[in-house]
Design an enzyme around this catalytic site. Structure first.
Site, short mmCIF file in Angstrom:
data_model
loop_
_atom_site.label_atom_id
_atom_site.label_comp_id
_atom_site.label_asym_id
_atom_site.label_seq_id
_atom_site.Cartn_x
_atom_site.Cartn_y
_atom_site.Cartn_z
N LYS A 29 4.06 -6.85 4.04
CA LYS A 29 3.84 -5.45 3.72
C LYS A 29 3.66 -4.64 5.01
CE LYS A 29 -0.19 -3.46 2.99
NZ LYS A 29 0.07 -2.67 4.08
N ASN A 84 -0.75 10.98 5.90
CA ASN A 84 -2.05 10.63 6.47
C ASN A 84 -3.05 11.78 6.51
OD1 ASN A 84 -1.95 7.71 7.33
ND2 ASN A 84 0.01 8.50 8.04
N THR A 97 1.20 -5.95 11.56
CA THR A 97 1.45 -5.58 10.19
C THR A 97 0.25 -6.01 9.42
OG1 THR A 97 2.81 -5.71 8.25
CG2 THR A 97 2.50 -7.72 9.48
N THR A 119 0.86 -1.19 0.00
CA THR A 119 0.00 0.00 0.00
C THR A 119 0.89 1.23 0.00
OG1 THR A 119 -0.29 -0.30 2.37
CG2 THR A 119 -2.10 -0.95 0.96
N GLU A 126 5.52 4.48 7.43
CA GLU A 126 5.10 5.69 6.70
C GLU A 126 5.92 6.90 7.14
OE1 GLU A 126 0.87 5.88 7.27
OE2 GLU A 126 0.49 4.71 5.46
#
Ligand code: ADP
Ligand code: MG
Length: 693
Positions: A165, A387, A176, A139, A262
Site C-alpha cells: 500500500k 492533506n 511505504t 488508506t 497522493e
C-alpha cells in the site's frame, strides 16, 4: 499466490465504510522477517514486531487500516497484545504465532473490541484470493497493489507475492507503509531478513512521494516452505535467485506506489550514474525525486533541468559529495538538455515528451562508478487538497471509530468560498423551474437515504426550484407483490393484480403508508409537502385496461389545474401513483409512467429518476450522456432489461412530450439529487431531447 497461504479482508468498523481488516494465514508455521521505519515516533505494533523478528513459527499476519495505533503509549502496546491473544484464540494457535501491523490516523486508541468482534468473520472469509486483504490495507490508495512472480529453486517452483500500500507519507526509510511478502520458499530467518534489507536499499529506500516518513512503515515477510524446495540456509545460487525475485517485485511495487502517490498524475524515475559511490548515487537520486520544485515542474510538464542540477549541487554540497554539477550530463525523457553546458534542444519535441505519464530524468555525474535509481511522482494541487482537508474532516468517536466528517464548516475558507460561488451560480439558474422527481429504489428503503432525500427536496424548494415528487411502492410493496406470487406481475404502466381486494391492499400501502411517511419526513421542519393520491381531485384518471383479466389500469389523464394550484401556492406535491377509474376503483400505476406523464402535462423542465443503480449501464459501464435517439437504439438491443427498460420507455415519452432533460441517478448515494442538479458533471445518466451539439 504461493502455496499454503490463505487471505481475508473484511469491514470491522474502524473505517466508516471500506474494508479495514486483513489477515494472511499460513497453513504451517513460517519464517518471518521484517524491515521497519526509522521514525522515532514509531507505532505500537512496530515496536512489538521489532522485538520479535526475525523468527520462526509465525502463522498469522493481521493488519488493520484506519487507525495507526501510533503515539498511543503503553496502552497502545497493551492493545496489540490483547488483539494478538484474541486472534490466537479464534484461530486456535499460540499467541507467539501472531504478528500484526496497523496503518491509519495517528494518536487515537485502537478500537480493539471492534477489531476483535470482526475476527470470526475474518476467519470465515479466508480463501485463496489476496484481493480483499489487499483492499483492506489501503488508506488513500486508489487501487489495490499486488505483485507476484515465480522462480525455480532446485527443480521446485517457488512463488513470491507482495501485497502493498502507498500512498502518502512515503519517504525513506522505509518509504511505504506496508509491504506484506508471502512466499512458499523455505529460508532461515536471518537470511530472509538480510535479503529484505538488501532489496530495500534499492527499492523502497529510494521511493519518495512526499518526503514524509510514516510512523508505521513495515515490510513483513512470511516464508512457509510449502513449495517443497530445500531450505535456503546459506549464501549461494538459491539465495541469489530468491533475492533477485524479491528485488524485481519490490521494484514493480515501488513504481506502482509512486504512480498512485497522493494526488499524483505522473510517475517520476531518476537514474543517477557516475557518482563517487553507490551511497552517493542513492542520496542524489533521492534528492532529485524528492525536490518540491522538480516535482511541481513535472506536474506542469516543464523541462526545467535547472532545478535538477540545483538540487544535486545543494545536496552534494551539504553532504560533502565530491562531484561537480557543471561537468555533468542531464537528460529528460531521453533528450540531453545539459552536457557540460546547456544543449540546443528541440523544445517543442521535449515539451511534448514531458506530457507523458512517466518521466525519466537521467544524470551522469562523471565522478565514479556509483549508480542508483529512485522512484517518485509529481506534486499536484490534489496532494495539498487531500492533506489540507484530511485531519480536519476526520472525527474519532468514543469507541475509536474514525469517520469523515465532511460538514462544510470543517473545510478551509477558500474551499468554502469556491463551493458557494459555484453553487449559487447554478442555483440562480434553476429558480422557478419545475422538476419532477420519481423516488424509487434503495433511497426509499434505507433510513439515512430517506432522510437525505427529504432534506434535498426541502432544499430545492427553498432555493426557488419547484419540485414535484412521485414515489414508487418501496420495500413494503415489493413484499406484498411477492406474497401474491405468480398471480400478480409488474406490467408496462402499472401492476397487474388478481382482483379488487389486492388492488385495495396495494393502495393502502402506497397512499396510506408510503405517502404519509414521506410527507411527514419532508415536513419535519417546514410544512410545504402535501400528500396527494392520484384519486384526490381526480389528479390521475385511469381506466381498466381493455380486454384485461384481473385488475390493471392505464393512466388516461392528469388534472394539471389541480397540480398547478398547489404549486402556485408554494406547496410540494407528493404523489401516490394510484389512479381513479371511471368505476371509482383505485388502480395502482407505475410511478415511472406517472412521473413522465406529469412532467409532460406540466411542461416541466426536468424529470429525475432516483433508482438503485448508478444510471444506465452498457456493458457494465455507466453511460453518462445519451440523446433520445441513442436511447431508442439501445432499446432495440438486449442491453436494457426489467425496471430500467420500463424507465427508458417513459423517459422517451417525456422527451417527446417536450421535457428537455431526463436524469437517471443513483439513489444509493446520499444527496445525489443535489449533485446531479447543481454541478456541471452529473452523477448518473442524462438523457436529452436534441442531438448533442
Ligand atoms: P426503481 O425502484 O427505481 O423503479 P427498478 O428495479 O424498477 O428500480 O429499475 C432499475 C433496475 O433495472 C436496476 O436495478 C437494474 O437491475 C435493471 N437494469 C436492467 N438493465 C439495465 C441497464 N442497462 N442499466 C441499468 N439498470 C438496468
Ligand atoms: Mg421500477
Amino acid at each position: 499466490m504461493p502455496k499454503g497461504f490463505r487471505f481475508a479482508g473484511v469491514h470491522s468498523g474502524v473505517k466508516a465504510f471500506r474494508k479495514d481488516l486483513a489477515l494472511i494465514l499460513s497453513d504451517v508455521p513460517a519464517t518471518a522477517a521484517g524491515c521497519f521505519t526509522r521514525n522515532l515516533a514509531r507505532a505500537a505494533p512496530i515496536l512489538e514486531l521489532e522485538s520479535r523478528l526475525p523468527c520462526e513459527g509465525v502463522r498469522a499476519l493481521l493488519v488493520n487500516a484506519g487507525n495507526a495505533n501510533a503515539l498511543t503509549g503503553e496502552a497502545g502496546r497493551e492493545d496489540v497484545r490483547t488483539l494478538h491473544a484474541a486472534l490466537a484464540g479464534v484461530l486456535g494457535i499460540g499467541t507467539e504465532a501472531v504478528v500484526s501491523a496497523s496503518t491509519g490516523i495517528i494518536g487515537h486508541r485502537l478500537p480493539v473490541e471492534k477489531l476483535a468482534n470482526a475476527l470470526p468473520l475474518l476467519q470465515e472469509a479466508l480463501g485463496g484470493s489476496p484481493d480483499a486483504a489487499a483492499e483492506a490495507i489501503m488508506t488513500t490508495d486508489t487501487r489495490r497493489k499486488i505483485v507476484s512472480t515465480t522462480l525455480r529453486l532446485d527443480g521446485h517452483e517457488v512463488t513470491v507475492g507482495i501485497l502493498g500500500k502507498g500512498s502518502g507519507m512515503v519517504h525513506p526509510a522505509l518509504a511505504t507503509v506496508l509491504g506484506l511478502v508471502v512466499t512458499d520458499a523455505a529460508i532461515s530467518p536471518d537470511l530472509l531478513a538480510a535479503a529484505l534489507r538488501e532489496v530495500m536499499a534499492d527499492t523502497f529506500n529510494l521511493l519518495t512521494v512526499d518526503g514524509e516518513m510514516s510512523t508505521n512503515d513495515a515490510v513483513i515477510a512470511l516464508a512457509n516452505g510449502c513449495s517443497g524446495a530445500p531450505r535456503i540456509a546459506s549464501g549461494g545460487a538459491a539465495l541469489t535467485a530468491f533475492t533477485e525475485a524479491l528485488r524485481d517485485l519490490f521494484t514493480r511495487l515501488s513504481r506502482d506506489i509512486a504512480s498512485d502517490g497522493e494526488g499524483a498524475t505522473k510517475r517520476l524515475e531518476v537514474e543517477v550514474i557516475g557518482a563517487p559511490s553507490t551511497q552517493d548515487a542513492r542520496e542524489l537520486a533521492r534528492a532529485v525525486a524528492g525536490s518540491t520544485l522538480v516535482k511541481t515542474a513535472i506536474f506542469g510538464a516543464d523541462p526545467n533541468w535547472g532545478r535538477v542540477l540545483a538540487t544535486v549541487g545543494a545536496r552534494a554540497g551539504m553532504q560533502g559529495i565530491a562531484i561537480d554539477p557543471h561537468r555533468s550530463r542531464v537528460s529528460l525523457q531521453g533528450i540531453a538538455v545539459y552536457d557540460g553546458r546547456p544543449t540546443d534542444v528541440d523544445l517543442t519535441e521535449l515539451k511534448a515528451r514531458m506530457r507523458a505519464p512517466e518521466i525519466l530524468i537521467e544524470l551522469d555525474l562523471r565522478a565514479g562508478e556509483g549508480r542508483a535509481r529512485s522512484f517518485g511522482c509529481d506534486l499536484t494541487y490534489d496532494y495539498v487538497k487531500i492533506n489540507a482537508d484530511y485531519s480536519a474532516v476526520l472525527v474519532a468517536s468514543a469507541d475509536g471509530k474514525v469517520a469523515r466528517d465532511d460538514r462544510l464548516a470543517n473545510y478551509s475558507p477558500g474551499f468554502k468560498t469556491n463551493l458557494l460561488v459555484g453553487a449559487l451560480q447554478y442555483i440562480s439558474r434553476f429558480s422557478g423551474q419545475l422538476c419532477v422527481v420519481k423516488y424509487g429504489g434503495a433511497a426509499m428503503i434505507k433510513p439515512s437515504l430517506k432522510e437525505s432525500f427529504c432534506r434535498d427536496i426541502e432544499l430545492l424548494r427553498r432555493v426557488g426550484l419547484r419540485p414535484i415528487v412521485v414515489h414508487g411502492g418501496g420495500e413494503e410493496m415489493r413484499r406484498a407483490v411477492e406474497k401474491l406470487g405468480g398471480v400478480t406481475k409488474v406490467v408496462e404502466g402499472g401492476l397487474h393484480l388478481p382482483g379488487l381486494e389486492d388492488a385495495r391492499a396495494m393502495e393502502t400501502i402506497l397512499t396510506g403508508s408510503v405517502n404519509t411517511e414521506l410527507v411527514s419526513l419532508i415536513n419535519r421542519e417546514e410544512h410545504h409537502a402535501v400528500g396527494v393520491s392520484g384519486k384526490d381531485g381526480g389528479l390521475l384518471r385511469a381506466r381498466r385496461r381493455p380486454g384485461s383479466e384481473g385488475h390493471v389500469g392505464d393512466l388516461v389523464s392528469v388534472n394539471v389545474a389541480f397540480l398547478k394550484m398547489l404549486l402556485d401556492q408554494g406547496y410540494v406535491p407528493v404523489i401516490s401513483p394510484v389512479g381513479i377509474g371511471e368505476d371509482g376503483h383505485g388502480y395502482p400505476l407505475s410511478g415511472d409512467a406517472v412521473a413522465a406523464r406529469i412532467a409532460v402535462a406540466l411542461g416541466a423542465n426536468k424529470l429525475v429518476y432516483l433508482t438503485d443503480v448508478v444510471g444506465i449501464l452498457q456493458d457494465e459501464r455507466l453511460v453518462s450522456e445519451l440523446t433520445a435517439s441513442e436511447l431508442t437504439t439501445m432499446l432495440e438491443g438486449e442491453g436494457l432489461r426489467g425496471g430500467m427498460r420500463a424507465k427508458a420507455l417513459t423517459v422517451l415519452e417525456a422527451l417527446e412530450g417536450g421535457v428537455t432533460k431526463a436524469h437517471i441517478i443513483d439513489g444509493r448515494v446520499p444527496h445525489s439529487l443535489i449533485a446531479e442538479l447543481f454541478t456541471d458533471k452529473g452523477v448518473g445518466t442524462l438523457i436529452t431531447r436534441a442531438a448533442r451539439t
